[in-house]
Design an enzyme around this catalytic site. Sequence first.
Site, short mmCIF file in Angstrom:
data_model
loop_
_atom_site.label_atom_id
_atom_site.label_comp_id
_atom_site.label_asym_id
_atom_site.label_seq_id
_atom_site.Cartn_x
_atom_site.Cartn_y
_atom_site.Cartn_z
N GLU A 96 0.84 -1.20 0.00
CA GLU A 96 0.00 0.00 0.00
C GLU A 96 0.88 1.26 0.00
OE1 GLU A 96 -4.09 -1.73 1.90
OE2 GLU A 96 -2.71 -0.76 3.27
N CYS A 109 3.60 8.58 0.97
CA CYS A 109 4.07 7.65 1.99
C CYS A 109 4.31 6.30 1.32
CB CYS A 109 3.01 7.53 3.09
SG CYS A 109 3.40 6.32 4.35
N CYS A 116 6.03 -6.77 7.47
CA CYS A 116 7.13 -6.34 8.34
C CYS A 116 7.39 -7.42 9.38
CB CYS A 116 6.78 -5.02 9.03
SG CYS A 116 8.13 -4.37 10.03
N CYS A 120 5.27 -5.05 15.77
CA CYS A 120 4.82 -4.09 16.79
C CYS A 120 3.33 -4.35 17.10
CB CYS A 120 5.02 -2.66 16.31
SG CYS A 120 6.77 -2.30 16.03
N CYS A 123 0.48 -2.20 15.31
CA CYS A 123 0.61 -1.88 13.88
C CYS A 123 0.06 -3.01 13.02
CB CYS A 123 2.09 -1.64 13.57
SG CYS A 123 2.44 -1.47 11.81
N GLY A 163 6.63 -1.87 6.40
CA GLY A 163 8.02 -2.33 6.44
C GLY A 163 8.95 -1.49 7.28
N SER A 218 10.70 5.76 15.64
CA SER A 218 9.47 5.41 16.34
C SER A 218 9.87 5.01 17.75
CB SER A 218 8.79 4.23 15.65
OG SER A 218 8.47 4.61 14.33
N LEU A 219 9.53 5.85 18.71
CA LEU A 219 9.97 5.60 20.09
C LEU A 219 8.84 4.91 20.87
CD1 LEU A 219 12.42 6.04 21.89
CD2 LEU A 219 11.45 8.23 22.59
N ASN A 294 -3.90 5.19 16.07
CA ASN A 294 -4.97 4.86 15.13
C ASN A 294 -5.48 3.47 15.46
OD1 ASN A 294 -4.98 7.17 13.34
ND2 ASN A 294 -2.90 6.53 12.84
N CYS A 337 -1.22 6.10 9.68
CA CYS A 337 -0.06 5.37 10.19
C CYS A 337 -0.47 4.07 10.85
CB CYS A 337 0.67 6.18 11.24
SG CYS A 337 1.52 7.57 10.57
N1 SAH Z 1 8.74 0.59 10.31
C1 SAH Z 1 8.99 1.96 10.41
C2 SAH Z 1 8.22 2.80 9.41
C3 SAH Z 1 6.79 2.42 9.12
S1 SAH Z 1 5.62 2.68 10.38
C4 SAH Z 1 8.73 2.46 11.81
O1 SAH Z 1 8.16 1.71 12.60
O2 SAH Z 1 9.13 3.57 12.11
C5 SAH Z 1 5.31 4.45 10.35
C6 SAH Z 1 4.91 5.02 11.69
O3 SAH Z 1 3.57 4.66 12.06
C7 SAH Z 1 5.79 4.55 12.82
O4 SAH Z 1 6.11 5.61 13.68
C8 SAH Z 1 4.89 3.57 13.51
O5 SAH Z 1 5.32 3.32 14.82
C9 SAH Z 1 3.57 4.28 13.41
N2 SAH Z 1 2.41 3.45 13.71
C10 SAH Z 1 2.26 2.13 13.52
N3 SAH Z 1 1.03 1.74 13.92
C11 SAH Z 1 0.40 2.85 14.37
C12 SAH Z 1 -0.89 3.10 14.90
N4 SAH Z 1 -1.78 2.12 15.01
N5 SAH Z 1 -1.20 4.36 15.26
C13 SAH Z 1 -0.31 5.36 15.11
N6 SAH Z 1 0.91 5.20 14.59
C14 SAH Z 1 1.27 3.95 14.24
FE1 SF4 Z 2 7.04 -2.72 11.26
FE2 SF4 Z 2 7.05 -0.09 11.76
FE3 SF4 Z 2 4.77 -1.53 11.90
FE4 SF4 Z 2 6.64 -1.86 13.73
S1 SF4 Z 2 5.49 0.03 13.38
S2 SF4 Z 2 5.51 -3.50 12.70
S3 SF4 Z 2 8.50 -1.61 12.56
S4 SF4 Z 2 5.99 -1.16 10.09
#
Ligand code: SAH
Ligand code: SF4
Length: 348
Positions: A96, A109, A116, A120, A123, A163, A218-219, A294, A337
Amino acid sequence: MERSHRTRDIRSLTERELADLVKELGQPAFRAKQIGEWLYSKNVSSFDEMTNIPKALRDKLAERFSFRVPTEIAKQVSRDGSRKYLLEFNDGTSVETVGMPSRNKLSVCVSTQAGCAMGCAFCATGFNGLSRSLTAQEIVDQVIHVAKDFDERVTSVVFMGQGEPFANFDEVVEALRILNDPDGMAIGARHLTVSTCGVIPGIKRFAELPEQFTLAISLHSAIQQTRNKLMPGAKKYTLPRLHEAIQAYVEKTGRRPTYEFAMIEGINDTNPEMEALIDFCAGTLCHVNLIPLNDTPGSLMKPSPMKKIETLQKRLQMHGVEATIRNSRGNDIDAACGQLKQRHVTVS
Ligand code: SAH
Ligand code: SF4
């Protein structure tokens, strides 16, 4: 797979190879430059679009080469104007991509992998694991696809789709360079942002790049235990080591990294969590993006109440840490995101 039986993507030719090809076909040298312009500046996706190239030569090229551009399987348009695409590559893998327009600007984006491996907890991308990493061309093709669909110049690209970019470092850097190329799409390095879940070797290598690309981390928690639960794949990159790697990056590049912090009710919005985040950031060069989580289907986690998010923003600011609250775009079409899913599309 099927792929090896097909002809090579003409866009994978280097300048040298293109020059050799033109020579081999008995054509004047300037044709190489013309073809190069169509391929890399004008981003055509067929030989017929090369209008200043004689038909006979176009036919010869078409016999030996192809364009492996992705196919649009689906497109959804959000109320805010964002568009989400499901793009399928040659081997049936799909990802996507999101296009986000705002006045005179178009941000894209991109996904860097199909799925991935980091898993997480919040996500949607992580739920089904990793299918495969994308090539640089496949990453760039997503940007070209969006530019064509909007018929506009892309002004920024965030590597925040599906990813983990630093699990696919070399292809990601090659894609960054193609997007940044002044003879190509010419997107300014500072407008190219890579987001990582904290892969330390990647951060170190990123710091060594001569270009001014932007880094986001992403912290999501500055408390180890919480972070381990939220981001199991990033566990081995512990917070103290992550902090050190980021400070080394800042020292080396002078650039300001962004921390992404998705606020999850009852999990990372408590007082100790806020204090730990302030400790992690205070006195360092950084910017914090607070994002209400989200909702993803099937997840028990909920976004923090806005009041809490505002409280954290104020507290950070009081300690001299810049913080903004960011609302994701495209929420109504699951393009925000963390909502990008891996889909398995079977092709016959
Ligand atoms: N893998 C990389 C980049 C893709 S994710 C990373 O993790 O940084 C892009 C961003 O969306 C990251 O900051 C991720 O932590 C955030 N993200 C993932 N799931 C989310 C959610 N449900 N709500 C808000 N942000 C989210
Ligand atoms: Fe992968 Fe980023 Fe999603 Fe974590 S937040 S599962 S690193 S895409």
